[in-house]
Design a protein around this motif. Sequence first.
Motif, PDB file in Angstrom:
ATOM      1  N   HIS A   1     -30.935 -15.636 -16.076  1.00 58.74           N
ATOM      2  CA  HIS A   1     -31.082 -16.078 -14.687  1.00 58.74           C
ATOM      3  C   HIS A   1     -32.432 -15.613 -14.162  1.00 58.74           C
ATOM      4  O   HIS A   1     -32.680 -14.404 -14.035  1.00 58.74           O
ATOM      5  N   LEU A   2     -33.320 -16.575 -13.872  1.00 57.52           N
ATOM      6  CA  LEU A   2     -34.601 -16.273 -13.246  1.00 57.52           C
ATOM      7  C   LEU A   2     -34.381 -16.267 -11.739  1.00 57.52           C
ATOM      8  O   LEU A   2     -34.334 -17.316 -11.098  1.00 57.52           O
ATOM      9  N   VAL A   3     -34.235 -15.074 -11.182  1.00 61.36           N
ATOM     10  CA  VAL A   3     -33.798 -14.928  -9.798  1.00 61.36           C
ATOM     11  C   VAL A   3     -34.787 -15.551  -8.821  1.00 61.36           C
ATOM     12  O   VAL A   3     -34.393 -16.140  -7.806  1.00 61.36           O
TER      13      VAL A   3
ATOM     14  N   GLY B   1     -44.557 -14.181 -16.830  1.00 59.12           N
ATOM     15  CA  GLY B   1     -44.777 -14.021 -15.397  1.00 59.12           C
ATOM     16  C   GLY B   1     -43.769 -14.770 -14.546  1.00 59.12           C
ATOM     17  O   GLY B   1     -44.132 -15.349 -13.519  1.00 59.12           O
ATOM     18  N   LEU B   2     -42.505 -14.752 -14.953  1.00 59.53           N
ATOM     19  CA  LEU B   2     -41.463 -15.521 -14.279  1.00 59.53           C
ATOM     20  C   LEU B   2     -40.759 -14.744 -13.181  1.00 59.53           C
ATOM     21  O   LEU B   2     -39.759 -15.207 -12.632  1.00 59.53           O
ATOM     22  N   GLY B   3     -41.232 -13.546 -12.865  1.00 59.18           N
ATOM     23  CA  GLY B   3     -40.628 -12.768 -11.799  1.00 59.18           C
ATOM     24  C   GLY B   3     -39.361 -12.047 -12.254  1.00 59.18           C
ATOM     25  O   GLY B   3     -39.122 -11.852 -13.446  1.00 59.18           O
ATOM     26  N   HIS B   4     -38.553 -11.696 -11.281  1.00 53.57           N
ATOM     27  CA  HIS B   4     -37.332 -10.945 -11.556  1.00 53.57           C
ATOM     28  C   HIS B   4     -36.347 -11.788 -12.356  1.00 53.57           C
ATOM     29  O   HIS B   4     -36.124 -12.959 -12.055  1.00 53.57           O
ATOM     30  N   ALA B   5     -35.763 -11.204 -13.382  1.00 55.30           N
ATOM     31  CA  ALA B   5     -34.817 -11.921 -14.248  1.00 55.30           C
ATOM     32  C   ALA B   5     -33.618 -11.027 -14.538  1.00 55.30           C
ATOM     33  O   ALA B   5     -33.707  -9.795 -14.498  1.00 55.30           O
ATOM     34  N   ARG B   6     -32.481 -11.679 -14.804  1.00 53.01           N
ATOM     35  CA  ARG B   6     -31.258 -10.969 -15.192  1.00 53.01           C
ATOM     36  C   ARG B   6     -30.669 -11.651 -16.414  1.00 53.01           C
ATOM     37  O   ARG B   6     -30.832 -12.864 -16.607  1.00 53.01           O
ATOM     38  N   VAL B   7     -29.944 -10.892 -17.193  1.00 52.36           N
ATOM     39  CA  VAL B   7     -29.231 -11.424 -18.352  1.00 52.36           C
ATOM     40  C   VAL B   7     -27.773 -11.002 -18.240  1.00 52.36           C
ATOM     41  O   VAL B   7     -27.470  -9.835 -17.961  1.00 52.36           O
TER      42      VAL B   7
END
Length: 486
Positions: A10-12, A89-95
Amino acid sequence: MPPERVVTLHLVDWPREDPRAGSAAARGADPEEAPPDFAPVFAKLTDLVPAIEELRPGLVAMRARGPVRYYGGERAVAEALLEFARAEGLGHARVGIADGRFAAELAASADPDPVDGIRIVEPGGGAAFLSELPVAWATDEKLGQLLPGLGIYTLGAFAALPEDAVRARFGPAGVLAHRHARGEDGERGEPVRAQQAARDFALSLDFEPPIAGTEQLTFACSSLVERFIGALTEERLVCTSLRVTLTDDIGIRHERDWAHPRFFSPQDALARLRWQSESLVAGFTGAEERAGAGIATVRIAPVRTDRIASHEPGLWTSGPDERVHHHLSRAQGLLGPGGVGTVSLDGGRLLLERQRFTHWGSAPKRDRAPGPWPGALSAPLPTLVFSPPLRARLLDEAGSVVGVDAEDLLAATPYALRVEGHRSPGAVRGWSKPWPIREHWWDGRPERFRLQLELDTGDSWLLLARVRPGESDGATATWFAEGKYD
Protein backbone atom coordinates in the motif's frame (compact mmCIF):
# COMPACT_ATOMS: atom_id res chain seq x y z
CA MET A 1 -7.25 -26.75 2.89
CA PRO A 2 -5.61 -23.72 4.57
CA PRO A 3 -6.31 -20.32 3.01
CA GLU A 4 -3.75 -18.80 0.65
CA ARG A 5 -1.29 -16.31 2.10
CA VAL A 6 -1.42 -12.95 0.34
CA VAL A 7 0.95 -9.97 0.38
CA THR A 8 -0.29 -6.41 -0.26
CA LEU A 9 1.77 -3.26 -0.85
CA HIS A 10 0.00 0.00 0.00
CA LEU A 11 1.53 3.28 -1.18
CA VAL A 12 -0.10 5.54 1.39
CA ASP A 13 0.76 8.83 -0.33
CA TRP A 14 -0.59 7.76 -3.73
CA PRO A 15 -3.74 9.68 -4.75
CA ARG A 16 -6.79 7.53 -4.01
CA GLU A 17 -8.61 8.63 -7.17
CA ASP A 18 -7.82 10.68 -10.22
CA PRO A 19 -9.64 13.95 -9.48
CA ARG A 20 -10.32 14.44 -13.20
CA ALA A 21 -11.75 10.97 -13.80
CA GLY A 22 -15.32 12.21 -13.78
CA SER A 23 -14.83 15.51 -15.60
CA ALA A 24 -15.38 16.08 -19.26
CA ALA A 25 -11.88 17.38 -19.85
CA ALA A 26 -8.89 18.83 -18.09
CA ARG A 27 -8.80 22.04 -20.06
CA GLY A 28 -5.74 24.13 -19.46
CA ALA A 29 -4.38 21.80 -16.77
CA ASP A 30 -0.69 22.04 -15.99
CA PRO A 31 0.88 18.71 -17.00
CA GLU A 32 3.21 18.93 -14.00
CA GLU A 33 0.17 19.00 -11.69
CA ALA A 34 -1.55 16.04 -13.34
CA PRO A 35 -2.10 13.02 -11.09
CA PRO A 36 0.72 10.50 -11.48
CA ASP A 37 0.29 7.49 -13.71
CA PHE A 38 0.54 4.24 -11.76
CA ALA A 39 1.30 2.14 -14.84
CA PRO A 40 5.11 2.70 -14.80
CA VAL A 41 5.26 1.82 -11.11
CA PHE A 42 3.17 -1.29 -11.72
CA ALA A 43 5.49 -2.29 -14.58
CA LYS A 44 8.55 -2.01 -12.33
CA LEU A 45 6.78 -4.04 -9.64
CA THR A 46 6.19 -6.85 -12.14
CA ASP A 47 9.96 -7.01 -12.62
CA LEU A 48 10.32 -7.47 -8.86
CA VAL A 49 7.38 -9.88 -8.41
CA PRO A 50 5.95 -11.16 -11.72
CA ALA A 51 2.44 -12.24 -10.64
CA ILE A 52 0.72 -9.25 -9.03
CA GLU A 53 -2.74 -7.66 -9.24
CA GLU A 54 -3.55 -3.95 -9.06
CA LEU A 55 -6.47 -3.54 -6.66
CA ARG A 56 -6.43 0.22 -7.30
CA PRO A 57 -3.68 2.75 -8.06
CA GLY A 58 -1.28 2.61 -5.15
CA LEU A 59 -2.42 -0.79 -3.87
CA VAL A 60 -1.31 -4.16 -5.25
CA ALA A 61 -1.67 -7.76 -4.10
CA MET A 62 0.36 -10.89 -4.79
CA ARG A 63 0.43 -14.54 -3.76
CA ALA A 64 2.95 -15.02 -0.98
CA ARG A 65 4.21 -18.51 -1.83
CA GLY A 66 6.48 -17.64 -4.77
CA PRO A 67 8.07 -14.47 -3.33
CA VAL A 68 8.55 -16.15 0.07
CA ARG A 69 10.52 -18.96 -1.56
CA TYR A 70 12.64 -16.50 -3.53
CA TYR A 71 13.38 -14.01 -0.73
CA GLY A 72 13.49 -16.55 2.11
CA GLY A 73 10.56 -15.53 4.27
CA GLU A 74 7.53 -13.27 4.59
CA ARG A 75 9.38 -10.47 6.38
CA ALA A 76 12.11 -10.57 3.74
CA VAL A 77 9.43 -10.10 1.05
CA ALA A 78 7.98 -7.14 2.95
CA GLU A 79 11.40 -5.55 3.36
CA ALA A 80 12.12 -5.96 -0.36
CA LEU A 81 8.86 -4.21 -1.26
CA LEU A 82 9.51 -1.34 1.15
CA GLU A 83 13.04 -0.97 -0.21
CA PHE A 84 11.57 -0.77 -3.72
CA ALA A 85 9.19 1.99 -2.61
CA ARG A 86 12.05 3.95 -1.02
CA ALA A 87 14.31 3.54 -4.07
CA GLU A 88 11.56 4.77 -6.40
CA GLY A 89 10.71 7.75 -4.18
CA LEU A 90 7.10 6.63 -3.72
CA GLY A 91 6.69 8.10 -0.25
CA HIS A 92 5.29 6.30 2.76
CA ALA A 93 4.47 2.63 2.13
CA ARG A 94 3.05 -0.28 4.12
CA VAL A 95 3.08 -4.02 3.58
CA GLY A 96 0.42 -6.38 4.90
CA ILE A 97 0.57 -10.18 4.90
CA ALA A 98 -2.34 -12.36 5.98
CA ASP A 99 -4.61 -15.26 5.03
CA GLY A 100 -6.66 -14.12 2.02
CA ARG A 101 -6.63 -10.87 0.09
CA PHE A 102 -9.26 -9.11 2.20
CA ALA A 103 -7.36 -9.50 5.48
CA ALA A 104 -4.07 -8.73 3.71
CA GLU A 105 -5.47 -5.50 2.27
CA LEU A 106 -6.63 -4.32 5.68
CA ALA A 107 -3.33 -5.39 7.22
CA ALA A 108 -1.61 -2.90 4.93
CA SER A 109 -4.12 -0.06 5.34
CA ALA A 110 -5.65 -0.34 8.83
CA ASP A 111 -4.63 2.07 11.58
CA PRO A 112 -2.48 2.33 13.59
CA ASP A 113 0.48 2.41 11.25
CA PRO A 114 3.04 -0.33 12.04
CA VAL A 115 6.31 1.09 13.36
CA ASP A 116 8.38 -0.45 10.55
CA GLY A 117 5.61 -0.35 7.94
CA ILE A 118 5.09 -4.13 8.06
CA ARG A 119 2.11 -5.94 9.54
CA ILE A 120 2.19 -9.73 9.35
CA VAL A 121 -0.93 -11.53 10.57
CA GLU A 122 0.04 -15.04 11.59
CA PRO A 123 -1.68 -17.97 9.82
CA GLY A 124 -5.09 -18.54 11.35
CA GLY A 125 -5.08 -15.14 13.07
CA GLY A 126 -7.08 -13.21 10.49
CA ALA A 127 -10.36 -13.22 12.46
CA ALA A 128 -8.66 -11.95 15.62
CA PHE A 129 -6.93 -9.18 13.68
CA LEU A 130 -10.14 -8.07 11.98
CA SER A 131 -12.33 -8.27 15.09
CA GLU A 132 -11.63 -4.72 16.36
CA LEU A 133 -11.94 -2.95 12.98
CA PRO A 134 -15.07 -0.91 12.09
CA VAL A 135 -17.84 -2.99 10.56
CA ALA A 136 -18.20 -0.58 7.61
CA TRP A 137 -14.80 -1.74 6.29
CA ALA A 138 -16.29 -5.05 5.16
CA THR A 139 -19.76 -3.95 4.08
CA ASP A 140 -21.43 -1.87 1.41
CA GLU A 141 -22.94 1.55 2.12
CA LYS A 142 -26.40 0.35 3.07
CA LEU A 143 -25.23 -2.41 5.39
CA GLY A 144 -22.50 -0.17 6.82
CA GLN A 145 -25.15 2.31 7.94
CA LEU A 146 -27.64 -0.29 9.18
CA LEU A 147 -25.41 -2.45 11.39
CA PRO A 148 -24.25 0.33 13.77
CA GLY A 149 -27.92 1.17 14.30
CA LEU A 150 -28.37 -2.41 15.51
CA GLY A 151 -25.48 -2.07 17.96
CA ILE A 152 -22.92 -3.87 15.74
CA TYR A 153 -19.90 -1.60 15.43
CA THR A 154 -16.97 -3.96 14.81
CA LEU A 155 -16.20 -6.80 12.46
CA GLY A 156 -15.83 -9.09 15.47
CA ALA A 157 -19.37 -8.38 16.62
CA PHE A 158 -20.65 -8.98 13.08
CA ALA A 159 -18.65 -12.23 12.75
CA ALA A 160 -20.23 -13.51 15.98
CA LEU A 161 -23.69 -13.60 14.35
CA PRO A 162 -24.88 -16.95 12.94
CA GLU A 163 -24.37 -17.10 9.17
CA ASP A 164 -27.89 -18.46 8.60
CA ALA A 165 -29.36 -15.43 10.37
CA VAL A 166 -27.17 -13.07 8.31
CA ARG A 167 -28.24 -14.83 5.10
CA ALA A 168 -31.92 -14.58 5.98
CA ARG A 169 -31.71 -10.89 6.94
CA PHE A 170 -29.11 -9.42 4.56
CA GLY A 171 -28.88 -11.82 1.61
CA PRO A 172 -25.76 -12.85 -0.39
CA ALA A 173 -24.03 -9.48 0.04
CA GLY A 174 -24.38 -9.77 3.80
CA VAL A 175 -23.03 -13.33 3.75
CA LEU A 176 -19.93 -12.23 1.82
CA ALA A 177 -19.34 -9.37 4.27
CA HIS A 178 -19.88 -11.78 7.17
CA ARG A 179 -17.26 -14.17 5.81
CA HIS A 180 -14.85 -11.28 5.30
CA ALA A 181 -15.42 -10.35 8.94
CA ARG A 182 -14.47 -13.92 9.91
CA GLY A 183 -11.24 -13.67 7.91
CA GLU A 184 -12.48 -15.67 4.93
CA ASP A 185 -12.77 -14.75 1.25
CA GLY A 186 -16.19 -16.05 0.28
CA GLU A 187 -17.43 -19.44 -0.94
CA ARG A 188 -15.19 -19.67 -4.00
CA GLY A 189 -12.39 -17.57 -2.60
CA GLU A 190 -10.99 -14.44 -4.19
CA PRO A 191 -7.63 -15.46 -5.63
CA VAL A 192 -5.05 -12.93 -6.71
CA ARG A 193 -5.28 -12.53 -10.49
CA ALA A 194 -1.96 -11.70 -12.10
CA GLN A 195 -1.95 -8.73 -14.47
CA GLN A 196 0.52 -7.51 -17.03
CA ALA A 197 1.95 -4.03 -17.03
CA ALA A 198 -0.45 -1.63 -18.73
CA ARG A 199 2.26 0.60 -20.19
CA ASP A 200 3.25 -2.03 -22.78
CA PHE A 201 0.01 -1.47 -24.70
CA ALA A 202 -0.18 2.33 -24.92
CA LEU A 203 -0.50 3.67 -28.49
CA SER A 204 -0.44 7.19 -29.88
CA LEU A 205 -1.14 8.87 -33.21
CA ASP A 206 -0.01 12.32 -34.43
CA PHE A 207 -1.91 14.53 -36.88
CA GLU A 208 -0.53 17.23 -39.16
CA PRO A 209 -2.48 19.43 -39.64
CA PRO A 210 -4.50 19.12 -36.39
CA ILE A 211 -8.03 17.75 -36.59
CA ALA A 212 -10.87 19.88 -35.17
CA GLY A 213 -13.92 17.83 -36.20
CA THR A 214 -15.21 15.02 -34.01
CA GLU A 215 -16.24 12.73 -36.86
CA GLN A 216 -12.92 13.22 -38.69
CA LEU A 217 -10.97 12.47 -35.53
CA THR A 218 -13.05 9.38 -34.79
CA PHE A 219 -12.57 8.03 -38.30
CA ALA A 220 -8.82 8.71 -38.20
CA CYS A 221 -8.46 6.86 -34.87
CA SER A 222 -10.47 3.76 -35.78
CA SER A 223 -7.39 1.77 -36.82
CA LEU A 224 -5.53 2.94 -33.69
CA VAL A 225 -8.29 1.61 -31.45
CA GLU A 226 -8.44 -1.68 -33.38
CA ARG A 227 -4.69 -2.17 -32.90
CA PHE A 228 -4.97 -1.26 -29.21
CA ILE A 229 -7.68 -3.83 -28.45
CA GLY A 230 -6.05 -6.39 -30.78
CA ALA A 231 -2.74 -6.17 -28.92
CA LEU A 232 -4.48 -6.87 -25.63
CA THR A 233 -6.43 -9.77 -27.14
CA GLU A 234 -3.21 -11.36 -28.42
CA GLU A 235 -1.97 -11.41 -24.82
CA ARG A 236 -5.28 -12.91 -23.65
CA LEU A 237 -6.19 -9.71 -21.83
CA VAL A 238 -9.14 -7.33 -21.78
CA CYS A 239 -9.18 -3.67 -20.81
CA THR A 240 -11.64 -2.69 -18.07
CA SER A 241 -10.40 0.89 -17.65
CA LEU A 242 -8.56 3.06 -20.18
CA ARG A 243 -7.11 6.55 -20.41
CA VAL A 244 -7.61 8.78 -23.44
CA THR A 245 -5.29 11.77 -23.80
CA LEU A 246 -6.01 14.37 -26.47
CA THR A 247 -3.26 16.97 -26.98
CA ASP A 248 -4.10 20.03 -29.05
CA ASP A 249 -1.77 22.00 -31.31
CA ILE A 250 -0.71 24.41 -28.55
CA GLY A 251 0.30 21.61 -26.19
CA ILE A 252 -2.66 21.49 -23.80
CA ARG A 253 -3.62 17.98 -22.71
CA HIS A 254 -7.24 16.92 -22.33
CA GLU A 255 -7.14 13.67 -20.39
CA ARG A 256 -9.81 11.41 -18.94
CA ASP A 257 -10.06 7.92 -17.51
CA TRP A 258 -12.97 5.79 -18.70
CA ALA A 259 -14.17 2.70 -16.82
CA HIS A 260 -16.32 -0.11 -18.18
CA PRO A 261 -18.57 -2.47 -16.18
CA ARG A 262 -17.36 -5.41 -18.34
CA PHE A 263 -14.53 -4.73 -20.78
CA PHE A 264 -13.91 -2.47 -23.77
CA SER A 265 -14.57 -3.58 -27.31
CA PRO A 266 -13.12 -1.50 -30.19
CA GLN A 267 -16.53 0.12 -30.65
CA ASP A 268 -16.76 0.99 -26.95
CA ALA A 269 -13.28 2.51 -26.86
CA LEU A 270 -13.90 4.52 -30.04
CA ALA A 271 -17.18 5.83 -28.62
CA ARG A 272 -15.37 7.10 -25.49
CA LEU A 273 -12.82 8.86 -27.68
CA ARG A 274 -15.62 10.49 -29.68
CA TRP A 275 -17.48 11.65 -26.56
CA GLN A 276 -14.31 13.15 -25.12
CA SER A 277 -13.51 14.99 -28.35
CA GLU A 278 -17.06 16.35 -28.60
CA SER A 279 -16.52 18.35 -25.41
CA LEU A 280 -13.55 20.11 -27.05
CA VAL A 281 -15.08 21.05 -30.41
CA ALA A 282 -16.74 24.20 -29.07
CA GLY A 283 -13.40 25.42 -27.80
CA PHE A 284 -11.83 25.03 -31.24
CA THR A 285 -14.66 26.61 -33.24
CA GLY A 286 -16.73 29.03 -31.18
CA ALA A 287 -15.10 29.95 -27.88
CA GLU A 288 -13.99 33.53 -27.25
CA GLU A 289 -10.62 32.41 -25.89
CA ARG A 290 -8.74 30.39 -28.42
CA ALA A 291 -7.98 26.85 -27.19
CA GLY A 292 -6.08 25.56 -30.20
CA ALA A 293 -6.92 24.72 -33.78
CA GLY A 294 -7.56 21.04 -33.18
CA ILE A 295 -6.18 17.77 -31.86
CA ALA A 296 -2.55 17.11 -32.77
CA THR A 297 -1.95 13.88 -30.82
CA VAL A 298 -4.18 11.09 -29.54
CA ARG A 299 -2.88 8.63 -26.95
CA ILE A 300 -4.81 5.67 -25.59
CA ALA A 301 -3.52 3.47 -22.76
CA PRO A 302 -5.04 0.86 -20.47
CA VAL A 303 -5.36 1.81 -16.82
CA ARG A 304 -6.57 -1.62 -15.71
CA THR A 305 -6.50 -4.96 -17.50
CA ASP A 306 -7.72 -8.42 -16.64
CA ARG A 307 -7.37 -11.93 -17.97
CA ILE A 308 -9.78 -12.63 -20.79
CA ALA A 309 -10.65 -16.00 -19.22
CA SER A 310 -12.19 -14.18 -16.26
CA HIS A 311 -14.76 -12.61 -18.59
CA GLU A 312 -15.77 -15.63 -20.62
CA PRO A 313 -19.52 -16.43 -20.53
CA GLY A 314 -20.62 -19.12 -18.13
CA LEU A 315 -21.94 -22.59 -18.93
CA TRP A 316 -25.35 -21.24 -19.94
CA THR A 317 -23.82 -18.21 -21.76
CA SER A 318 -24.73 -14.59 -21.16
CA GLY A 319 -26.69 -13.98 -24.35
CA PRO A 320 -29.53 -11.82 -22.95
CA ASP A 321 -27.11 -9.49 -21.13
CA GLU A 322 -25.02 -9.09 -24.27
CA ARG A 323 -28.10 -8.25 -26.34
CA VAL A 324 -29.23 -5.64 -23.83
CA HIS A 325 -25.77 -4.09 -23.82
CA HIS A 326 -25.64 -4.11 -27.62
CA HIS A 327 -29.01 -2.38 -28.11
CA LEU A 328 -28.48 0.21 -25.38
CA SER A 329 -25.01 0.99 -26.74
CA ARG A 330 -26.51 1.58 -30.19
CA ALA A 331 -29.12 3.90 -28.71
CA GLN A 332 -26.39 5.72 -26.85
CA GLY A 333 -24.47 6.16 -30.09
CA LEU A 334 -27.48 8.00 -31.51
CA LEU A 335 -28.39 10.02 -28.43
CA GLY A 336 -24.92 10.78 -27.09
CA PRO A 337 -23.17 9.70 -23.87
CA GLY A 338 -25.82 11.26 -21.61
CA GLY A 339 -28.76 9.79 -23.50
CA VAL A 340 -28.73 6.35 -21.85
CA GLY A 341 -27.68 5.52 -18.32
CA THR A 342 -28.49 4.04 -14.95
CA VAL A 343 -29.34 5.73 -11.65
CA SER A 344 -27.94 4.76 -8.26
CA LEU A 345 -27.92 6.19 -4.73
CA ASP A 346 -24.89 7.96 -3.29
CA GLY A 347 -24.11 9.56 0.05
CA GLY A 348 -25.75 12.86 0.97
CA ARG A 349 -28.49 14.52 2.98
CA LEU A 350 -31.02 15.78 0.45
CA LEU A 351 -32.73 13.35 -1.90
CA LEU A 352 -31.45 15.05 -5.06
CA GLU A 353 -27.88 15.02 -3.71
CA ARG A 354 -28.03 11.26 -3.41
CA GLN A 355 -28.99 10.59 -7.02
CA ARG A 356 -26.14 9.59 -9.31
CA PHE A 357 -26.57 9.17 -13.06
CA THR A 358 -24.01 6.87 -14.69
CA HIS A 359 -23.59 6.83 -18.46
CA TRP A 360 -24.31 3.43 -19.94
CA GLY A 361 -21.09 1.50 -20.45
CA SER A 362 -19.26 3.30 -17.64
CA ALA A 363 -18.55 2.02 -14.17
CA PRO A 364 -20.38 3.87 -11.35
CA LYS A 365 -18.25 6.53 -9.69
CA ARG A 366 -18.94 7.42 -6.08
CA ASP A 367 -18.41 11.12 -5.42
CA ARG A 368 -19.58 11.20 -1.82
CA ALA A 369 -18.60 9.21 1.22
CA PRO A 370 -21.15 6.55 2.20
CA GLY A 371 -21.81 8.21 5.52
CA PRO A 372 -22.94 8.67 8.14
CA TRP A 373 -24.79 11.84 7.04
CA PRO A 374 -26.48 13.50 10.04
CA GLY A 375 -29.90 14.74 9.00
CA ALA A 376 -30.20 12.25 6.13
CA LEU A 377 -33.56 10.59 5.60
CA SER A 378 -33.87 6.96 6.63
CA ALA A 379 -36.15 4.37 5.02
CA PRO A 380 -38.84 4.41 3.81
CA LEU A 381 -37.93 6.98 1.16
CA PRO A 382 -40.41 8.97 -0.94
CA THR A 383 -41.40 7.24 -4.16
CA LEU A 384 -41.56 10.57 -6.00
CA VAL A 385 -38.69 13.09 -5.79
CA PHE A 386 -39.18 16.55 -7.28
CA SER A 387 -36.34 18.05 -9.30
CA PRO A 388 -36.17 20.86 -8.43
CA PRO A 389 -38.21 20.84 -5.20
CA LEU A 390 -41.65 22.42 -5.60
CA ARG A 391 -42.52 25.64 -3.82
CA ALA A 392 -44.98 25.04 -1.01
CA ARG A 393 -46.79 26.85 1.80
CA LEU A 394 -47.46 25.25 5.16
CA LEU A 395 -50.23 27.29 6.77
CA ASP A 396 -51.76 27.49 10.23
CA GLU A 397 -55.50 27.87 10.85
CA ALA A 398 -55.24 31.66 10.45
CA GLY A 399 -53.64 31.30 7.02
CA SER A 400 -50.12 32.34 8.10
CA VAL A 401 -46.99 30.49 7.10
CA VAL A 402 -45.80 28.09 9.81
CA GLY A 403 -42.21 28.73 10.90
CA VAL A 404 -39.60 26.96 13.04
CA ASP A 405 -38.77 28.49 16.42
CA ALA A 406 -35.46 28.73 18.28
CA GLU A 407 -36.00 25.28 19.83
CA ASP A 408 -36.31 23.63 16.39
CA LEU A 409 -40.05 23.13 16.83
CA LEU A 410 -42.92 24.29 14.66
CA ALA A 411 -43.99 27.80 15.70
CA ALA A 412 -47.67 27.03 15.03
CA THR A 413 -49.96 24.07 14.45
CA PRO A 414 -50.06 23.07 10.75
CA TYR A 415 -53.53 23.25 9.25
CA ALA A 416 -53.21 23.20 5.45
CA LEU A 417 -50.62 22.53 2.77
CA ARG A 418 -50.38 24.23 -0.61
CA VAL A 419 -47.95 22.86 -3.19
CA GLU A 420 -47.08 24.42 -6.54
CA GLY A 421 -48.74 22.53 -9.38
CA HIS A 422 -50.99 20.51 -7.05
CA ARG A 423 -54.57 21.52 -6.57
CA SER A 424 -55.47 21.81 -2.87
CA PRO A 425 -53.48 18.81 -1.52
CA GLY A 426 -55.67 18.76 1.59
CA ALA A 427 -55.80 19.47 5.30
CA VAL A 428 -53.03 18.34 7.63
CA ARG A 429 -53.80 15.29 9.75
CA GLY A 430 -50.41 14.49 11.28
CA TRP A 431 -46.77 15.55 11.15
CA SER A 432 -43.36 14.66 12.48
CA LYS A 433 -41.07 16.78 14.58
CA PRO A 434 -38.86 18.89 12.28
CA TRP A 435 -35.22 17.88 12.21
CA PRO A 436 -32.46 20.31 11.28
CA ILE A 437 -29.83 20.10 8.55
CA ARG A 438 -27.04 22.51 9.44
CA GLU A 439 -24.03 22.62 7.14
CA HIS A 440 -21.65 25.28 5.80
CA TRP A 441 -22.99 27.76 8.32
CA TRP A 442 -19.65 29.59 8.07
CA ASP A 443 -20.55 30.47 4.47
CA GLY A 444 -23.89 31.92 5.51
CA ARG A 445 -25.93 28.98 4.21
CA PRO A 446 -29.47 29.13 5.65
CA GLU A 447 -30.62 26.54 8.14
CA ARG A 448 -32.82 23.85 6.68
CA PHE A 449 -35.43 21.72 8.38
CA ARG A 450 -37.19 18.61 7.18
CA LEU A 451 -40.73 17.64 8.02
CA GLN A 452 -42.85 14.58 7.18
CA LEU A 453 -46.51 15.40 6.82
CA GLU A 454 -49.72 13.37 6.37
CA LEU A 455 -52.92 14.85 4.91
CA ASP A 456 -56.52 13.83 5.45
CA THR A 457 -56.56 12.58 1.83
CA GLY A 458 -54.04 9.87 2.78
CA ASP A 459 -51.16 11.50 0.90
CA SER A 460 -47.84 11.93 2.68
CA TRP A 461 -45.25 14.59 1.85
CA LEU A 462 -41.63 15.32 2.67
CA LEU A 463 -41.16 19.07 3.18
CA LEU A 464 -38.03 21.18 3.40
CA ALA A 465 -37.92 24.59 5.09
CA ARG A 466 -35.16 27.18 4.70
CA VAL A 467 -34.66 29.67 7.53
CA ARG A 468 -32.05 32.42 7.33
CA PRO A 469 -29.63 32.78 10.31
CA GLY A 470 -31.04 35.13 12.93
CA GLU A 471 -34.68 34.42 12.12
CA SER A 472 -35.29 32.67 15.42
CA ASP A 473 -39.06 32.94 15.17
CA GLY A 474 -39.04 31.24 11.78
CA ALA A 475 -41.87 33.51 10.62
CA THR A 476 -40.40 33.93 7.14
CA ALA A 477 -39.47 30.29 6.61
CA THR A 478 -39.63 29.22 2.98
CA TRP A 479 -41.15 25.78 2.39
CA PHE A 480 -40.53 23.33 -0.45
CA ALA A 481 -41.94 19.92 -1.29
CA GLU A 482 -38.92 17.64 -1.61
CA GLY A 483 -40.81 14.41 -2.23
CA LYS A 484 -44.09 12.57 -1.97
CA TYR A 485 -44.94 9.12 -0.58
CA ASP A 486 -47.39 6.86 -2.41
